[in-house]
Scaffold this motif. Structure first.
Motif, PDB file in Angstrom:
ATOM      1  N   UNK A  99       0.806  -1.318   0.005  1.00 17.36           N
ATOM      2  CA  UNK A  99       0.053  -0.115   0.017  1.00 17.36           C
ATOM      3  C   UNK A  99       0.748   1.281   0.064  1.00 17.36           C
ATOM      4  N   UNK A 100       1.981   1.318   0.648  1.00 14.37           N
ATOM      5  CA  UNK A 100       2.848   2.114   0.594  1.00 14.37           C
ATOM      6  C   UNK A 100       3.524   2.390  -0.694  1.00 14.37           C
ATOM      7  N   UNK A 101       3.934   1.469  -1.412  1.00 13.67           N
ATOM      8  CA  UNK A 101       4.295   1.724  -2.947  1.00 13.67           C
ATOM      9  C   UNK A 101       3.299   2.183  -3.701  1.00 13.67           C
ATOM     10  N   UNK A 102       2.173   1.728  -3.475  1.00 16.18           N
ATOM     11  CA  UNK A 102       0.940   2.544  -4.256  1.00 16.18           C
ATOM     12  C   UNK A 102       0.545   3.766  -3.961  1.00 16.18           C
ATOM     13  N   UNK A 103       0.865   4.213  -2.867  1.00 14.59           N
ATOM     14  CA  UNK A 103       0.555   5.529  -2.336  1.00 14.59           C
ATOM     15  C   UNK A 103       1.682   6.576  -2.895  1.00 14.59           C
ATOM     16  N   UNK A 104       2.905   6.034  -3.023  1.00 15.05           N
ATOM     17  CA  UNK A 104       3.989   6.694  -3.653  1.00 15.05           C
ATOM     18  C   UNK A 104       3.717   6.970  -5.036  1.00 15.05           C
ATOM     19  N   UNK A 105       3.186   5.899  -5.610  1.00 14.53           N
ATOM     20  CA  UNK A 105       3.137   5.739  -6.991  1.00 14.53           C
ATOM     21  C   UNK A 105       2.111   6.894  -7.374  1.00 14.53           C
ATOM     22  N   UNK A 106       1.175   7.144  -6.586  1.00 17.79           N
ATOM     23  CA  UNK A 106       0.109   8.091  -7.051  1.00 17.79           C
ATOM     24  C   UNK A 106       0.489   9.624  -6.585  1.00 17.79           C
ATOM     25  N   UNK A 107       1.410   9.833  -6.194  1.00 17.30           N
ATOM     26  CA  UNK A 107       1.895  11.207  -5.751  1.00 17.30           C
ATOM     27  C   UNK A 107       2.235  11.804  -7.019  1.00 17.30           C
TER      28      UNK A 107
END
Length: 214
Positions: free
Chosen positions: A206-214
């Motif tokens: 989930x952290x990776x996905x959040x970073x990708x969405x930034x």
């Protein structure tokens, strides 16, 4: 994080998202989750008359569909899974459920087993099957498939089957370690260690996905 950390002490980000769903239901913004059935001698902590199959269906169907969504990742298939699970209960115990000690626990196991069958067929087919046309979208489809919950479903899909089942049963169905062990046929120690490793893995995804969405 020690892998044997007790389950309730490590709720992941997605469990907080699901808690938000439950709060919305209580506030009238979403369908209310069904009341637990009261069952004589249930290890799930309820006492009262055993339900019939019709009562079980009315009380638990929507809740089981929501559970199945997190296991199979799409709503039409989840509805089919739950129908298959109720059919399995009926074949085994009839409409009166005579002789079934704990209908709620049995239903959880039937849904998990039906979901496993779907995932096995999916892996074999390696092809997408368009969802069958229905009578209309369930009233909570938009809530279940909102963007933030889609991220959760996608991340869950990257876990192993056992990790996914343990987390969904713990943080969505709110079962205890003992109840999860009973449902999945595992030891309590295996449930605890699986959950802790799965929490670590899910948080990273989930952290990776959040970073990708930034």
């Amino acid at each position: 994080m020690p892998y044997a950390l007790p389950l309730p002490l490590a709720p992941p980000r997605w469990s907080r998202l699901l808690a938000r769903v439950s709060r919305a239901a209580r506030d009238g913004r979403a369908p209310v989750r069904e009341r637990p059935l009261r069952v004589v001698g249930s290890p799930y902590g309820d006492d009262g008359p055993a339900p019939t199959l019709t009562e079980l269906y009315r009380a638990r169907r929507l809740d089981m569909v929501r559970l199945a969504v997190f296991l199979v990742d799409d709503l039409p298939t989840a509805e089919d899974v739950v129908q298959d699970a109720f059919a399995a209960v009926c074949r085994a115990y009839g409409t009166s459920l005579d002789g079934l000690q704990d209908p709620g626990a049995y239903l959880h196991t039937a849904v998990v087993n039906a979901a496993r069958s779907v995932l096995r067929r999916r892996r074999t087919a390696r092809a997408y099957t368009p969802p069958h046309p229905g009578s209309g979208a369930p009233v909570d489809e938009g809530l279940l498939l909102a963007e933030e919950h889609r991220h959760v479903l996608d991340a869950l899909g990257e876990l192993t089957r056992r990790q996914r089942e343990v987390l969904v049963l713990r943080y969505w169905s709110e079962l205890t370690e003992a109840q999860i062990a009973q449902t999945l046929g595992l030891s309590r120690g295996t449930v605890k260690s699986t959950a802790s490793r799965a929490l670590d893995a899910l948080e990273r995804k989930l952290e990776k996905r959040a970073e990708a969405d930034r």
